[in-house]
Scaffold this motif. Structure first.
Motif, PDB file in Angstrom:
ATOM      1  N   GLY A   8       3.392  -2.971   8.366  1.00 28.75           N
ATOM      2  CA  GLY A   8       2.260  -2.545   7.551  1.00 28.75           C
ATOM      3  C   GLY A   8       1.012  -2.341   8.383  1.00 28.75           C
ATOM      4  O   GLY A   8       0.257  -1.386   8.175  1.00 28.75           O
ATOM      5  N   SER A   9       0.791  -3.232   9.335  1.00 34.70           N
ATOM      6  CA  SER A   9      -0.372  -3.095  10.222  1.00 34.70           C
ATOM      7  C   SER A   9      -0.276  -1.822  11.047  1.00 34.70           C
ATOM      8  O   SER A   9      -1.274  -1.114  11.241  1.00 34.70           O
ATOM      9  CB  SER A   9      -0.476  -4.302  11.161  1.00 34.70           C
ATOM     10  OG  SER A   9      -0.751  -5.467  10.430  1.00 34.70           O
ATOM     11  N   MET A  10       0.931  -1.522  11.520  1.00 33.43           N
ATOM     12  CA  MET A  10       1.127  -0.309  12.313  1.00 33.43           C
ATOM     13  C   MET A  10       0.903   0.943  11.457  1.00 33.43           C
ATOM     14  O   MET A  10       0.274   1.906  11.899  1.00 33.43           O
ATOM     15  CB  MET A  10       2.530  -0.304  12.927  1.00 33.43           C
ATOM     16  CG  MET A  10       2.690  -1.346  14.010  1.00 33.43           C
ATOM     17  SD  MET A  10       4.357  -1.613  14.681  1.00 33.43           S
ATOM     18  CE  MET A  10       5.120  -0.047  14.640  1.00 33.43           C
ATOM     19  N   LYS A  11       1.395   0.908  10.223  1.00 29.08           N
ATOM     20  CA  LYS A  11       1.224   2.054   9.332  1.00 29.08           C
ATOM     21  C   LYS A  11      -0.252   2.248   8.982  1.00 29.08           C
ATOM     22  O   LYS A  11      -0.744   3.374   8.917  1.00 29.08           O
ATOM     23  CB  LYS A  11       2.043   1.835   8.056  1.00 29.08           C
ATOM     24  CG  LYS A  11       2.193   3.065   7.202  1.00 29.08           C
ATOM     25  CD  LYS A  11       3.080   2.819   6.005  1.00 29.08           C
ATOM     26  CE  LYS A  11       4.530   2.709   6.414  1.00 29.08           C
ATOM     27  NZ  LYS A  11       5.448   2.664   5.273  1.00 29.08           N
ATOM     28  N   ASP A  12      -0.958   1.139   8.782  1.00 31.43           N
ATOM     29  CA  ASP A  12      -2.392   1.194   8.483  1.00 31.43           C
ATOM     30  C   ASP A  12      -3.151   1.810   9.661  1.00 31.43           C
ATOM     31  O   ASP A  12      -4.009   2.679   9.477  1.00 31.43           O
ATOM     32  CB  ASP A  12      -2.897  -0.221   8.188  1.00 31.43           C
ATOM     33  CG  ASP A  12      -4.314  -0.257   7.654  1.00 31.43           C
ATOM     34  OD1 ASP A  12      -4.860   0.797   7.294  1.00 31.43           O
ATOM     35  OD2 ASP A  12      -4.877  -1.358   7.594  1.00 31.43           O
ATOM     36  N   GLY A  34      -3.614  10.443   5.937  1.00 28.95           N
ATOM     37  CA  GLY A  34      -4.074   9.238   6.610  1.00 28.95           C
ATOM     38  C   GLY A  34      -4.485   8.154   5.632  1.00 28.95           C
ATOM     39  O   GLY A  34      -4.131   6.988   5.792  1.00 28.95           O
ATOM     40  N   LYS A  35      -5.206   8.549   4.598  1.00 29.86           N
ATOM     41  CA  LYS A  35      -5.615   7.573   3.580  1.00 29.86           C
ATOM     42  C   LYS A  35      -4.392   7.018   2.860  1.00 29.86           C
ATOM     43  O   LYS A  35      -4.322   5.821   2.571  1.00 29.86           O
ATOM     44  CB  LYS A  35      -6.577   8.210   2.582  1.00 29.86           C
ATOM     45  CG  LYS A  35      -7.959   8.393   3.141  1.00 29.86           C
ATOM     46  CD  LYS A  35      -8.927   8.874   2.086  1.00 29.86           C
ATOM     47  CE  LYS A  35     -10.313   9.004   2.702  1.00 29.86           C
ATOM     48  NZ  LYS A  35     -11.345   9.178   1.694  1.00 29.86           N
ATOM     49  N   VAL A  39      -3.134   3.041   2.686  1.00 30.47           N
ATOM     50  CA  VAL A  39      -2.836   2.298   1.454  1.00 30.47           C
ATOM     51  C   VAL A  39      -1.423   1.720   1.521  1.00 30.47           C
ATOM     52  O   VAL A  39      -1.200   0.548   1.204  1.00 30.47           O
ATOM     53  CB  VAL A  39      -3.008   3.201   0.212  1.00 30.47           C
ATOM     54  CG1 VAL A  39      -2.469   2.530  -1.036  1.00 30.47           C
ATOM     55  CG2 VAL A  39      -4.471   3.567   0.021  1.00 30.47           C
ATOM     56  N   ALA A  40      -0.475   2.546   1.950  1.00 27.83           N
ATOM     57  CA  ALA A  40       0.910   2.074   2.065  1.00 27.83           C
ATOM     58  C   ALA A  40       1.011   0.918   3.060  1.00 27.83           C
ATOM     59  O   ALA A  40       1.737  -0.049   2.826  1.00 27.83           O
ATOM     60  CB  ALA A  40       1.823   3.224   2.495  1.00 27.83           C
ATOM     61  N   GLY A  41       0.273   1.001   4.142  1.00 26.49           N
ATOM     62  CA  GLY A  41       0.279  -0.067   5.138  1.00 26.49           C
ATOM     63  C   GLY A  41      -0.297  -1.354   4.592  1.00 26.49           C
ATOM     64  O   GLY A  41       0.240  -2.443   4.834  1.00 26.49           O
ATOM     65  N   LYS A  42      -1.375  -1.251   3.830  1.00 26.47           N
ATOM     66  CA  LYS A  42      -1.984  -2.448   3.240  1.00 26.47           C
ATOM     67  C   LYS A  42      -1.036  -3.099   2.233  1.00 26.47           C
ATOM     68  O   LYS A  42      -0.928  -4.322   2.171  1.00 26.47           O
ATOM     69  CB  LYS A  42      -3.317  -2.090   2.601  1.00 26.47           C
ATOM     70  CG  LYS A  42      -4.406  -1.852   3.626  1.00 26.47           C
ATOM     71  CD  LYS A  42      -5.722  -1.476   2.963  1.00 26.47           C
ATOM     72  CE  LYS A  42      -6.855  -1.409   3.948  1.00 26.47           C
ATOM     73  NZ  LYS A  42      -6.943  -0.264   4.765  1.00 26.47           N
ATOM     74  N   VAL A  43      -0.351  -2.275   1.446  1.00 25.19           N
ATOM     75  CA  VAL A  43       0.619  -2.806   0.486  1.00 25.19           C
ATOM     76  C   VAL A  43       1.761  -3.506   1.226  1.00 25.19           C
ATOM     77  O   VAL A  43       2.163  -4.619   0.863  1.00 25.19           O
ATOM     78  CB  VAL A  43       1.160  -1.683  -0.435  1.00 25.19           C
ATOM     79  CG1 VAL A  43       2.355  -2.155  -1.239  1.00 25.19           C
ATOM     80  CG2 VAL A  43       0.054  -1.176  -1.350  1.00 25.19           C
ATOM     81  N   GLN A  44       2.265  -2.867   2.276  1.00 24.26           N
ATOM     82  CA  GLN A  44       3.369  -3.445   3.029  1.00 24.26           C
ATOM     83  C   GLN A  44       2.943  -4.754   3.699  1.00 24.26           C
ATOM     84  O   GLN A  44       3.715  -5.708   3.744  1.00 24.26           O
ATOM     85  CB  GLN A  44       3.883  -2.450   4.069  1.00 24.26           C
ATOM     86  CG  GLN A  44       5.189  -2.886   4.705  1.00 24.26           C
ATOM     87  CD  GLN A  44       5.820  -1.788   5.545  1.00 24.26           C
ATOM     88  OE1 GLN A  44       5.196  -0.772   5.818  1.00 24.26           O
ATOM     89  NE2 GLN A  44       7.051  -1.987   5.944  1.00 24.26           N
ATOM     90  N   LYS A  45       1.709  -4.808   4.190  1.00 23.61           N
ATOM     91  CA  LYS A  45       1.198  -6.062   4.765  1.00 23.61           C
ATOM     92  C   LYS A  45       1.164  -7.153   3.700  1.00 23.61           C
ATOM     93  O   LYS A  45       1.525  -8.296   3.968  1.00 23.61           O
ATOM     94  CB  LYS A  45      -0.205  -5.879   5.342  1.00 23.61           C
ATOM     95  CG  LYS A  45      -0.237  -5.247   6.692  1.00 23.61           C
ATOM     96  CD  LYS A  45      -1.594  -5.392   7.360  1.00 23.61           C
ATOM     97  CE  LYS A  45      -2.637  -4.514   6.755  1.00 23.61           C
ATOM     98  NZ  LYS A  45      -3.894  -4.461   7.508  1.00 23.61           N
ATOM     99  N   GLY A  46       0.729  -6.791   2.509  1.00 20.35           N
ATOM    100  CA  GLY A  46       0.678  -7.760   1.411  1.00 20.35           C
ATOM    101  C   GLY A  46       2.057  -8.290   1.062  1.00 20.35           C
ATOM    102  O   GLY A  46       2.232  -9.492   0.838  1.00 20.35           O
ATOM    103  N   VAL A  47       3.036  -7.396   1.027  1.00 18.95           N
ATOM    104  CA  VAL A  47       4.414  -7.812   0.742  1.00 18.95           C
ATOM    105  C   VAL A  47       4.906  -8.774   1.823  1.00 18.95           C
ATOM    106  O   VAL A  47       5.521  -9.805   1.532  1.00 18.95           O
ATOM    107  CB  VAL A  47       5.348  -6.578   0.641  1.00 18.95           C
ATOM    108  CG1 VAL A  47       6.807  -6.986   0.636  1.00 18.95           C
ATOM    109  CG2 VAL A  47       5.013  -5.769  -0.598  1.00 18.95           C
ATOM    110  N   GLY A  48       4.613  -8.454   3.057  1.00 19.89           N
ATOM    111  CA  GLY A  48       5.012  -9.330   4.161  1.00 19.89           C
ATOM    112  C   GLY A  48       4.362 -10.693   4.057  1.00 19.89           C
ATOM    113  O   GLY A  48       5.009 -11.722   4.304  1.00 19.89           O
TER     114      GLY A  48
END
Length: 60
Positions: A8-12, A34-35, A39-48
Motif C-alpha cells: 500500500g505504501s508503494m502504491k501510494d 495518480g489520485k 487512495v487505493a494505496g491508503k486503503v491497502q495500508k489500512g487493510v494491512g
C-alpha cells in the motif's frame, strides 16, 4: 509489518509521482490515475494494519 502495508505504501508513493507528473505536464488523466492509486494505496495500508493488529491480538 504486514505485506499489504508495504504494498500500500508503494502504491501510494507511485500515485504521488503520477499525480505530480500529471500536474507538471497538464495531463488530467494521469493526475486522476495518480489520485486513484493514492487512495487505493491508503486503503491497502489500512487493510494491512488491521491484519497486523488481528495477528498481534491472537498472539497475546
Amino acid at each position: 509489518m504486514h505485506k499489504d502495508t508495504v504494498k500500500g505504501s508503494m502504491k501510494d508513493a507511485k500515485g504521488s509521482v503520477k499525480e505530480t507528473a500529471g500536474k507538471m505536464t497538464g495531463d488530467d488523466k494521469l493526475r486522476a490515475e495518480g489520485k486513484g492509486d493514492q487512495v487505493a494505496g491508503k486503503v491497502q495500508k489500512g487493510v494491512g494494519n488491521v491484519k497486523e493488529a488481528a495477528r498481534d491480538a491472537l498472539k497475546h
